[in-house]
Scaffold this motif. Structure first.
Motif, PDB file in Angstrom:
ATOM      1  N   LEU A 166     -11.933  -1.084 -15.792  1.00 32.88           N
ATOM      2  CA  LEU A 166     -13.118  -1.435 -15.007  1.00 32.88           C
ATOM      3  C   LEU A 166     -12.741  -2.195 -13.746  1.00 32.88           C
ATOM      4  N   LEU A 167     -11.820  -3.187 -13.892  1.00 36.13           N
ATOM      5  CA  LEU A 167     -11.418  -3.949 -12.718  1.00 36.13           C
ATOM      6  C   LEU A 167     -10.713  -3.049 -11.707  1.00 36.13           C
ATOM      7  N   ALA A 168      -9.852  -2.156 -12.203  1.00 37.78           N
ATOM      8  CA  ALA A 168      -9.154  -1.236 -11.304  1.00 37.78           C
ATOM      9  C   ALA A 168     -10.145  -0.328 -10.582  1.00 37.78           C
ATOM     10  N   ALA A 169     -11.185   0.114 -11.289  1.00 37.52           N
ATOM     11  CA  ALA A 169     -12.187   0.984 -10.663  1.00 37.52           C
ATOM     12  C   ALA A 169     -12.925   0.269  -9.540  1.00 37.52           C
ATOM     13  N   VAL A 170     -13.084  -1.063  -9.686  1.00 41.06           N
ATOM     14  CA  VAL A 170     -13.813  -1.840  -8.683  1.00 41.06           C
ATOM     15  C   VAL A 170     -12.934  -2.207  -7.496  1.00 41.06           C
ATOM     16  N   ILE A 171     -11.668  -2.581  -7.755  1.00 43.30           N
ATOM     17  CA  ILE A 171     -10.856  -3.155  -6.677  1.00 43.30           C
ATOM     18  C   ILE A 171      -9.834  -2.198  -6.075  1.00 43.30           C
ATOM     19  N   LEU A 172      -9.574  -1.064  -6.719  1.00 43.00           N
ATOM     20  CA  LEU A 172      -8.574  -0.138  -6.187  1.00 43.00           C
ATOM     21  C   LEU A 172      -9.244   1.047  -5.493  1.00 43.00           C
ATOM     22  N   ARG A 173      -8.589   1.558  -4.463  1.00 40.91           N
ATOM     23  CA  ARG A 173      -9.076   2.706  -3.711  1.00 40.91           C
ATOM     24  C   ARG A 173      -7.999   3.787  -3.690  1.00 40.91           C
ATOM     25  N   ALA A 174      -8.428   5.007  -3.479  1.00 40.87           N
ATOM     26  CA  ALA A 174      -7.477   6.122  -3.426  1.00 40.87           C
ATOM     27  C   ALA A 174      -6.512   5.979  -2.261  1.00 40.87           C
ATOM     28  N   THR A 175      -6.934   5.259  -1.226  1.00 39.72           N
ATOM     29  CA  THR A 175      -6.093   5.112  -0.025  1.00 39.72           C
ATOM     30  C   THR A 175      -5.135   3.927  -0.110  1.00 39.72           C
ATOM     31  N   ASP A 176      -5.162   3.176  -1.228  1.00 41.15           N
ATOM     32  CA  ASP A 176      -4.332   1.971  -1.319  1.00 41.15           C
ATOM     33  C   ASP A 176      -2.843   2.278  -1.262  1.00 41.15           C
ATOM     34  N   ASN A 177      -2.426   3.397  -1.851  1.00 42.17           N
ATOM     35  CA  ASN A 177      -1.000   3.745  -1.816  1.00 42.17           C
ATOM     36  C   ASN A 177      -0.516   3.952  -0.385  1.00 42.17           C
ATOM     37  N   ASP A 178      -1.363   4.590   0.430  1.00 44.33           N
ATOM     38  CA  ASP A 178      -1.011   4.784   1.836  1.00 44.33           C
ATOM     39  C   ASP A 178      -0.945   3.448   2.568  1.00 44.33           C
ATOM     40  N   MET A 179      -1.903   2.564   2.250  1.00 46.53           N
ATOM     41  CA  MET A 179      -1.914   1.251   2.892  1.00 46.53           C
ATOM     42  C   MET A 179      -0.650   0.463   2.565  1.00 46.53           C
ATOM     43  N   VAL A 180      -0.238   0.480   1.290  1.00 46.69           N
ATOM     44  CA  VAL A 180       0.973  -0.238   0.877  1.00 46.69           C
ATOM     45  C   VAL A 180       2.201   0.341   1.571  1.00 46.69           C
ATOM     46  N   ALA A 181       2.263   1.660   1.683  1.00 43.48           N
ATOM     47  CA  ALA A 181       3.404   2.305   2.329  1.00 43.48           C
ATOM     48  C   ALA A 181       3.480   1.958   3.816  1.00 43.48           C
ATOM     49  N   GLN A 182       2.321   1.703   4.447  1.00 45.87           N
ATOM     50  CA  GLN A 182       2.284   1.419   5.883  1.00 45.87           C
ATOM     51  C   GLN A 182       2.504  -0.056   6.209  1.00 45.87           C
ATOM     52  N   LEU A 183       2.459  -0.939   5.205  1.00 45.79           N
ATOM     53  CA  LEU A 183       2.569  -2.378   5.463  1.00 45.79           C
ATOM     54  C   LEU A 183       3.824  -2.758   6.258  1.00 45.79           C
ATOM     55  N   PRO A 184       5.016  -2.211   5.925  1.00 43.80           N
ATOM     56  CA  PRO A 184       6.206  -2.638   6.674  1.00 43.80           C
ATOM     57  C   PRO A 184       6.137  -2.345   8.168  1.00 43.80           C
ATOM     58  N   GLY A 185       5.380  -1.323   8.573  1.00 45.63           N
ATOM     59  CA  GLY A 185       5.306  -0.958   9.980  1.00 45.63           C
ATOM     60  C   GLY A 185       4.169  -1.623  10.728  1.00 45.63           C
ATOM     61  N   MET A 186       3.366  -2.426  10.062  1.00 39.72           N
ATOM     62  CA  MET A 186       2.225  -3.073  10.705  1.00 39.72           C
ATOM     63  C   MET A 186       2.653  -4.341  11.430  1.00 39.72           C
ATOM     64  N   THR A 187       1.857  -4.688  12.447  1.00 38.71           N
ATOM     65  CA  THR A 187       2.041  -5.999  13.068  1.00 38.71           C
ATOM     66  C   THR A 187       1.517  -7.072  12.116  1.00 38.71           C
ATOM     67  N   ALA A 188       1.815  -8.331  12.420  1.00 38.66           N
ATOM     68  CA  ALA A 188       1.391  -9.431  11.546  1.00 38.66           C
ATOM     69  C   ALA A 188      -0.124  -9.484  11.413  1.00 38.66           C
ATOM     70  N   SER A 189      -0.837  -9.292  12.532  1.00 31.44           N
ATOM     71  CA  SER A 189      -2.302  -9.345  12.475  1.00 31.44           C
ATOM     72  C   SER A 189      -2.879  -8.162  11.705  1.00 31.44           C
ATOM     73  N   GLN A 190      -2.305  -6.974  11.891  1.00 31.20           N
ATOM     74  CA  GLN A 190      -2.766  -5.804  11.145  1.00 31.20           C
ATOM     75  C   GLN A 190      -2.531  -5.976   9.640  1.00 31.20           C
ATOM     76  N   LYS A 191      -1.366  -6.502   9.289  1.00 33.67           N
ATOM     77  CA  LYS A 191      -1.049  -6.717   7.872  1.00 33.67           C
ATOM     78  C   LYS A 191      -2.012  -7.729   7.258  1.00 33.67           C
ATOM     79  N   ASP A 192      -2.270  -8.841   7.975  1.00 36.43           N
ATOM     80  CA  ASP A 192      -3.189  -9.851   7.454  1.00 36.43           C
ATOM     81  C   ASP A 192      -4.576  -9.266   7.235  1.00 36.43           C
ATOM     82  N   ALA A 193      -5.035  -8.455   8.181  1.00 33.15           N
ATOM     83  CA  ALA A 193      -6.367  -7.858   8.051  1.00 33.15           C
ATOM     84  C   ALA A 193      -6.432  -6.902   6.865  1.00 33.15           C
TER      85      ALA A 193
END
Length: 458
Positions: A166-193
């Motif tokens: 239930l918690l995973a259904a509420v807080i996880l999104r299908a796009t989260d894997n892409d977001m995690v993969a993109q974190l290293p290439g983000m600027t500090a402000s983009q990562k914080d957001a």
């Protein structure tokens, strides 16, 4: 105005009141499980959101469970002063406060504040566990205590299956894997957001949890649960009124060794559930796919509970069930370490060792149910203080996952499972020898066999 709850002697409750009380306490164990097993998702979730190491991420379990060690004795003193029902209400209110702390924690993405919220939830849960476990132990015939605990375990683990999903259904999104993969290439402000948006998803579910816990506190206070008088439950246990009960309980070897057994059992159990998502991730499973594995482990545990309810005490004694489960824990630990090879099970392609982590749920199923009646057997009027000592053993949930995380960081996730071996070996010792000790010597106590202790010591 509500009538005060009736106070009755342990063992003198009518069958009707006993079954009704078991139903209510079963609901409490469902709540315990729901709040507790959410950590299986929170650990990898915070690891991403707060950019943590394995060791740091397992501080979730540490902050949650170390409260048991801190609050166990105070909880017993609180229950002695307030009684079971008022104490349970205070426990629910404390848990609600911890849930509400998640709101400022998420808004500021402050990991330390999250840990404070988890610690506060743990304090409330420690109060509830200190009340509920001895309550279910004495709420009926001693020889069926493990059977009642099995029913409580089914309620607890059923909630544990639902909670991470239930918690995973509420807080996880299908796009989260892409977001995690993109974190290293983000600027500090983009990562914080990105991480701020990610972590703030926990606010709505924890606000709802807090409101529900407040309501449950009021409901349990006005419920018809009887107050059980344990202070006069067993006059056969001699007491020295000039000595503290906290000191007196250490003269019961079966209790002290049982608390150590609880330490190793719960630590091994939480390692099996809370590390399996990370271990599955090491096999290239995404978080959205790995999220179901804690539920598989808890389902295996429920299967063990159902066997316990069916077979104990007519087919197998609770002691024999405890011995079998502890030995299975040793066997499955070796299989996790030494087996290799990819298999496809339930639509998942993983290393076969992952499924032996799942099967640890079955091995763990009857250990908790077996330990409590054995450890509390013969402690008489010390049952509340003895239960507090047992609850202190739940600090194993806090410490052993950290040890696992340390070795996972310095070696690898599979090698870190070696920590389970000494846990299960000690449990085998207690299940075969330790529980029979009645004095601090190398020989077994020569206590006369009575129908009460004969029903437990098979």
């Amino acid at each position: 105005m509500n009538k005060p709850a009736a106070t009755v002697q342990a063992g003198s409750i009518s069958s009707r009141d006993m079954y009704f009380s078991i139903l209510i306490v079963g609901g409490l164990f469902f709540i315990f499980g729901f709040v507790t097993w959410i950590n299986a998702i929170l650990i990898p979730y915070f690891k991403i959101a707060c950019e943590l190491t394995n060791f740091q991420s397992y501080l979730v379990a540490f902050a949650f469970y170390i409260s048991y060690f801190v609050m166990a004795i105070p909880s017993s003193l609180l229950l002695k002063r307030t009684g079971f029902k008022a104490g349970m209400m205070i426990g629910f209110f404390t848990m609600a406060l911890g849930a509400f702390i998640f709101v400022p924690s998420a808004l500021t993405r402050t990991y330390e504040l999250f840990l404070m919220g988890l610690f506060t939830i743990g304090i409330g849960l420690a109060i509830l566990q200190t009340a509920a476990n001895p309550y279910i132990t004495i709420l009926g015939p001693k020889e069926r205590a493990a059977q009642r605990f099995s029913i409580m375990g089914i309620c607890n683990k059923a909630a544990g299956i639902l909670a991470p999903l239930l918690l995973a259904a509420v807080i996880l999104r299908a796009t989260d894997n892409d977001m995690v993969a993109q974190l290293p290439g983000m600027t500090a402000s983009q990562k914080d957001a990105a991480l701020d948006e990610f972590i703030e998803r926990v606010i709505p579910p924890y606000v709802i949890v807090g409101i529900v816990l407040v309501a449950l506190g009021f409901l349990v206070r006005i419920s018809p649960l009887p107050e059980i008088n344990t202070d006069e439950s067993d006059d056969s246990v001699e007491t020295n009124t000039s000595r503290s009960r906290v000191v007196e309980i250490f003269r019961f070897p079966q209790l002290v060794l049982g608390a150590v057994a609880i330490f190793f059992h719960v630590g091994a159990q939480v390692i099996a559930v809370d590390t399996i998502v990370g271990y599955a991730g090491s096999m290239q499973l995404s978080l959205s796919e790995a999220k179901v594995f804690p539920s598989y482990t808890l389902f295996a545990q429920i299967c063990g509970y159902l066997l316990g309810v069916t077979l104990i005490p007519k087919i197998i004694t609770q002691v024999r069930a405890l011995q079998c489960c502890t030995m299975l824990g040793v066997v499955f630990t070796f299989l996790i370490i030494y087996t290799h090879g990819h298999v496809r099970v339930l639509g998942h392609t993983t290393d076969i060792s992952l499924w032996f982590v799942v099967l640890l749920g079955f091995a763990n199923s009857m250990i908790w149910a077996g330990l409590w009646p054995l450890a509390l057997d013969g402690v008489g009027r010390f049952i509340k203080t003895g239960a507090a000592l047992m609850i202190m053993g739940l600090s194993g949930n806090a410490i052993l996952p950290l040890v696992y995380g340390y070795y996972a960081d310095h070696y690898d996730l599979r090698t870190a499972y070696w920590i389970l071996l000494p846990c299960y070996l000690y449990l085998v010792f207690y299940a075969t020898y330790g529980y029979r000790l009645r004095r601090w010597s190398m020989s077994l106590a020569t206590t006369p066999t009575t129908p009460e202790n004969a029903s437990i010591d098979s």
